[in-house]
Motif scaffolding. Structure first.
Motif, PDB file in Angstrom:
ATOM      1  N   ILE A  76       0.839  -1.204   0.000  1.00  0.00           N
ATOM      2  CA  ILE A  76       0.000   0.000   0.000  1.00  0.00           C
ATOM      3  C   ILE A  76       0.870   1.248   0.000  1.00  0.00           C
ATOM      4  CG2 ILE A  76      -1.609   1.342   1.424  1.00  0.00           C
ATOM      5  CD1 ILE A  76      -2.847  -1.406   2.231  1.00  0.00           C
ATOM      6  N   ALA A  77       1.934   1.226   0.786  1.00  0.00           N
ATOM      7  CA  ALA A  77       2.846   2.376   0.822  1.00  0.00           C
ATOM      8  C   ALA A  77       3.500   2.588  -0.538  1.00  0.00           C
ATOM      9  CB  ALA A  77       3.908   2.173   1.908  1.00  0.00           C
ATOM     10  N   ALA A  78       3.864   1.500  -1.205  1.00  0.00           N
ATOM     11  CA  ALA A  78       4.475   1.610  -2.534  1.00  0.00           C
ATOM     12  C   ALA A  78       3.501   2.239  -3.523  1.00  0.00           C
ATOM     13  CB  ALA A  78       4.923   0.230  -3.028  1.00  0.00           C
ATOM     14  N   VAL A  79       2.255   1.797  -3.490  1.00  0.00           N
ATOM     15  CA  VAL A  79       1.233   2.359  -4.392  1.00  0.00           C
ATOM     16  C   VAL A  79       1.009   3.838  -4.065  1.00  0.00           C
ATOM     17  CG1 VAL A  79      -1.222   2.267  -5.003  1.00  0.00           C
ATOM     18  CG2 VAL A  79       0.113   0.165  -4.875  1.00  0.00           C
ATOM     19  N   ALA A  80       0.938   4.164  -2.785  1.00  0.00           N
ATOM     20  CA  ALA A  80       0.736   5.568  -2.389  1.00  0.00           C
ATOM     21  C   ALA A  80       1.878   6.442  -2.890  1.00  0.00           C
ATOM     22  CB  ALA A  80       0.614   5.666  -0.872  1.00  0.00           C
ATOM     23  N   MET A  81       3.103   5.958  -2.801  1.00  0.00           N
ATOM     24  CA  MET A  81       4.250   6.740  -3.284  1.00  0.00           C
ATOM     25  C   MET A  81       4.207   6.891  -4.807  1.00  0.00           C
ATOM     26  SD  MET A  81       6.194   7.977  -0.944  1.00  0.00           S
ATOM     27  CE  MET A  81       4.788   8.354   0.024  1.00  0.00           C
ATOM     28  N   ARG A  82       3.788   5.834  -5.513  1.00  0.00           N
ATOM     29  CA  ARG A  82       3.657   5.949  -6.968  1.00  0.00           C
ATOM     30  C   ARG A  82       2.597   6.985  -7.335  1.00  0.00           C
ATOM     31  NH1 ARG A  82       5.198   0.685  -7.085  1.00  0.00           N
ATOM     32  NH2 ARG A  82       3.166  -0.235  -6.727  1.00  0.00           N
ATOM     33  N   LEU A  83       1.469   6.948  -6.621  1.00  0.00           N
ATOM     34  CA  LEU A  83       0.401   7.924  -6.886  1.00  0.00           C
ATOM     35  C   LEU A  83       0.861   9.340  -6.569  1.00  0.00           C
ATOM     36  CD1 LEU A  83      -2.699   5.949  -5.552  1.00  0.00           C
ATOM     37  CD2 LEU A  83      -2.059   6.382  -7.942  1.00  0.00           C
ATOM     38  N   LEU A  84       1.620   9.494  -5.475  1.00  0.00           N
ATOM     39  CA  LEU A  84       2.154  10.813  -5.139  1.00  0.00           C
ATOM     40  C   LEU A  84       3.088  11.293  -6.241  1.00  0.00           C
ATOM     41  CD1 LEU A  84       2.627  13.218  -3.247  1.00  0.00           C
ATOM     42  CD2 LEU A  84       4.432  11.868  -2.151  1.00  0.00           C
ATOM     43  N   SER A  85       3.945  10.421  -6.717  1.00  0.00           N
ATOM     44  CA  SER A  85       4.869  10.789  -7.787  1.00  0.00           C
ATOM     45  C   SER A  85       4.106  11.239  -9.030  1.00  0.00           C
ATOM     46  CB  SER A  85       5.773   9.601  -8.129  1.00  0.00           C
ATOM     47  OG  SER A  85       6.631   9.916  -9.198  1.00  0.00           O
ATOM     48  N   GLN A  86       3.052  10.494  -9.382  1.00  0.00           N
ATOM     49  CA  GLN A  86       2.252  10.868 -10.552  1.00  0.00           C
ATOM     50  C   GLN A  86       1.514  12.182 -10.332  1.00  0.00           C
ATOM     51  OE1 GLN A  86      -0.166   7.405 -11.180  1.00  0.00           O
ATOM     52  NE2 GLN A  86       1.535   6.197 -11.983  1.00  0.00           N
ATOM     53  N   ALA A  87       1.009  12.396  -9.119  1.00  0.00           N
ATOM     54  CA  ALA A  87       0.310  13.655  -8.818  1.00  0.00           C
ATOM     55  C   ALA A  87       1.258  14.839  -8.906  1.00  0.00           C
ATOM     56  CB  ALA A  87      -0.314  13.589  -7.421  1.00  0.00           C
ATOM     57  N   VAL A  88       2.484  14.656  -8.423  1.00  0.00           N
ATOM     58  CA  VAL A  88       3.469  15.740  -8.499  1.00  0.00           C
ATOM     59  C   VAL A  88       3.828  16.013  -9.951  1.00  0.00           C
ATOM     60  CG1 VAL A  88       5.848  16.374  -7.910  1.00  0.00           C
ATOM     61  CG2 VAL A  88       4.367  15.376  -6.170  1.00  0.00           C
ATOM     62  N   LYS A  89       3.958  14.956 -10.745  1.00  0.00           N
ATOM     63  CA  LYS A  89       4.251  15.159 -12.171  1.00  0.00           C
ATOM     64  C   LYS A  89       3.112  15.905 -12.855  1.00  0.00           C
ATOM     65  CE  LYS A  89       7.384  11.304 -12.853  1.00  0.00           C
ATOM     66  NZ  LYS A  89       7.572   9.976 -13.420  1.00  0.00           N
ATOM     67  N   GLY A  90       1.862  15.590 -12.469  1.00  0.00           N
ATOM     68  CA  GLY A  90       0.708  16.300 -13.022  1.00  0.00           C
ATOM     69  C   GLY A  90       0.721  17.762 -12.632  1.00  0.00           C
ATOM     70  N   ALA A  91       1.060  18.038 -11.370  1.00  0.00           N
ATOM     71  CA  ALA A  91       1.163  19.431 -10.913  1.00  0.00           C
ATOM     72  C   ALA A  91       2.304  20.126 -11.636  1.00  0.00           C
ATOM     73  CB  ALA A  91       1.379  19.477  -9.402  1.00  0.00           C
ATOM     74  N   TYR A  92       3.380  19.391 -11.879  1.00  0.00           N
ATOM     75  CA  TYR A  92       4.531  19.934 -12.605  1.00  0.00           C
ATOM     76  C   TYR A  92       4.097  20.426 -13.983  1.00  0.00           C
ATOM     77  CZ  TYR A  92       9.227  19.914 -14.724  1.00  0.00           C
ATOM     78  OH  TYR A  92      10.390  20.270 -15.360  1.00  0.00           O
ATOM     79  N   SER A  93       3.356  19.601 -14.692  1.00  0.00           N
ATOM     80  CA  SER A  93       2.886  19.978 -16.030  1.00  0.00           C
ATOM     81  C   SER A  93       1.992  21.214 -15.961  1.00  0.00           C
ATOM     82  CB  SER A  93       2.111  18.831 -16.676  1.00  0.00           C
ATOM     83  OG  SER A  93       2.947  17.729 -16.850  1.00  0.00           O
ATOM     84  N   TYR A  94       1.112  21.252 -14.973  1.00  0.00           N
ATOM     85  CA  TYR A  94       0.206  22.385 -14.815  1.00  0.00           C
ATOM     86  C   TYR A  94       0.982  23.675 -14.537  1.00  0.00           C
ATOM     87  CZ  TYR A  94      -3.297  25.466 -12.759  1.00  0.00           C
ATOM     88  OH  TYR A  94      -4.091  26.535 -12.473  1.00  0.00           O
ATOM     89  N   VAL A  95       1.954  23.605 -13.646  1.00  0.00           N
ATOM     90  CA  VAL A  95       2.742  24.804 -13.299  1.00  0.00           C
ATOM     91  C   VAL A  95       3.561  25.262 -14.505  1.00  0.00           C
ATOM     92  CG1 VAL A  95       4.623  25.669 -11.830  1.00  0.00           C
ATOM     93  CG2 VAL A  95       2.779  24.316 -10.819  1.00  0.00           C
ATOM     94  N   GLU A 142      11.927  11.453  -5.808  1.00  0.00           N
ATOM     95  CA  GLU A 142      12.063  10.848  -4.476  1.00  0.00           C
ATOM     96  C   GLU A 142      10.881   9.933  -4.167  1.00  0.00           C
ATOM     97  OE1 GLU A 142      13.939   9.928  -0.962  1.00  0.00           O
ATOM     98  OE2 GLU A 142      14.744  11.120  -2.612  1.00  0.00           O
ATOM     99  N   ALA A 143       9.673  10.364  -4.500  1.00  0.00           N
ATOM    100  CA  ALA A 143       8.492   9.531  -4.262  1.00  0.00           C
ATOM    101  C   ALA A 143       8.556   8.254  -5.098  1.00  0.00           C
ATOM    102  CB  ALA A 143       7.215  10.314  -4.572  1.00  0.00           C
ATOM    103  N   ALA A 144       8.999   8.360  -6.336  1.00  0.00           N
ATOM    104  CA  ALA A 144       9.135   7.171  -7.183  1.00  0.00           C
ATOM    105  C   ALA A 144      10.189   6.226  -6.614  1.00  0.00           C
ATOM    106  CB  ALA A 144       9.499   7.576  -8.612  1.00  0.00           C
ATOM    107  N   GLU A 145      11.273   6.785  -6.100  1.00  0.00           N
ATOM    108  CA  GLU A 145      12.322   5.956  -5.492  1.00  0.00           C
ATOM    109  C   GLU A 145      11.802   5.269  -4.218  1.00  0.00           C
ATOM    110  OE1 GLU A 145      16.681   6.495  -3.427  1.00  0.00           O
ATOM    111  OE2 GLU A 145      16.118   7.896  -5.011  1.00  0.00           O
ATOM    112  N   MET A 146      11.035   6.018  -3.416  1.00  0.00           N
ATOM    113  CA  MET A 146      10.461   5.427  -2.205  1.00  0.00           C
ATOM    114  C   MET A 146       9.499   4.298  -2.558  1.00  0.00           C
ATOM    115  SD  MET A 146       9.850   8.760   0.201  1.00  0.00           S
ATOM    116  CE  MET A 146       9.073   7.837   1.522  1.00  0.00           C
ATOM    117  N   SER A 147       8.749   4.476  -3.617  1.00  0.00           N
ATOM    118  CA  SER A 147       7.828   3.430  -4.067  1.00  0.00           C
ATOM    119  C   SER A 147       8.602   2.154  -4.388  1.00  0.00           C
ATOM    120  CB  SER A 147       7.059   3.906  -5.293  1.00  0.00           C
ATOM    121  OG  SER A 147       6.295   2.858  -5.821  1.00  0.00           O
TER     122      SER A 147
END
Length: 184
Positions: A76-95, A142-147
Motif C-alpha cells: 500500500i505504501a508503494a502504491v501511495a508513493m507511486r500515486l504521489l509521484s504521478q500527482a506531483v508530475k501532473g502538478a509539474y505539467s500544470y505549473v 524521491e516519491a518514485a524511489e520510495m515506491s
C-alpha cells in the motif's frame, strides 16, 4: 500470587492482577506441572488439535496475519508513493503551462506598451514558477524511489520470512515458545 483477581472496573469480568513466573511456580512446590511441550500445549496423539492446545494455533494464525499485514502495508505504501509521484508530475505539467501562459501574457502586455514594472513582475512570477518545478521534479523522483524501496522491502520480507510463515502454517516445524523471544 496468581489467585488474586479483580472484578471491579472490568464490567464484572474477573481478571488476574498478578501472574507467577516459572521460578515462582517451581519455588511454590508445584512440580507436578507439565513441562513446556507437554500437557495443554502439546498436540494430541496423532498431532490432532484439541481445545487444550488451540492457544498455539491462535498464535500461529496471529503471526500469519501479522506477516500478511506487513507485506500488504508495504504494498500500500508503494502504491501511495507511486500515486504521489504521478500527482506531483501532473502538478509539474500544470505549473509549467501556467509559467508559459504568464510569460505569453507579459509579452502581449509589453507589445501593448503596458508599464515595464507590470511586465517584469509577470516574468518574475513565471521564473518563480519554474524554480518551483525543480523542487517538484526532485519530489516526484524521491516519491518514485520510495515506491521502489517499499516494493523491494515487501519482496525482501516475503523472501526472508515466507518460508518461515509457510512452515508455521503447515505445522511441520517445531518452534520455540513465544516467551523465549520476548526478552530478545
Amino acid at each position: 500470587m496468581s489467585s488474586e483477581v479483580e472484578a471491579s472496573g472490568s464490567g464484572g469480568a474477573i481478571e488476574p492482577t498478578n501472574v507467577q513466573t516459572s521460578a515462582e511456580v517451581t519455588a511454590s512446590g508445584a512440580s507436578d506441572l507439565p513441562a513446556p511441550g507437554e500437557g495443554s500445549d502439546a498436540p494430541a496423539e496423532g498431532g490432532e488439535l484439541t481445545p487444550l492446545n488451540g492457544g498455539r494455533i491462535v498464535d500461529v494464525i496471529a503471526d500469519a496475519l501479522t506477516f500478511m499485514l506487513v507485506i500488504a502495508r508495504l504494498g500500500i505504501a508503494a502504491v501511495a508513493m507511486r500515486l504521489l509521484s504521478q500527482a506531483v508530475k501532473g502538478a509539474y505539467s500544470y505549473v509549467e503551462d501556467c509559467a508559459q501562459t504568464v510569460d505569453g501574457l507579459a509579452d502581449v502586455a509589453a507589445s501593448l506598451a503596458v508599464d515595464d514594472s507590470v511586465t517584469s513582475s509577470h516574468h518574475d512570477a513565471a521564473a518563480t514558477m519554474r524554480e518551483s518545478l525543480a523542487l517538484a521534479d526532485a519530489l516526484s523522483a524521491e516519491a518514485a524511489e520510495m515506491s521502489t524501496e517499499f516494493d523491494n522491502a515487501a519482496r525482501d520480507h516475503e523472501n526472508d520470512y515466507g518460508d518461515v510463515n509457510e512452515a508455521m502454517q503447515s505445522g511441520t516445524a517445531d518452534v520455540a515458545e513465544r516467551e523465549w523471544y520476548s526478552n530478545r
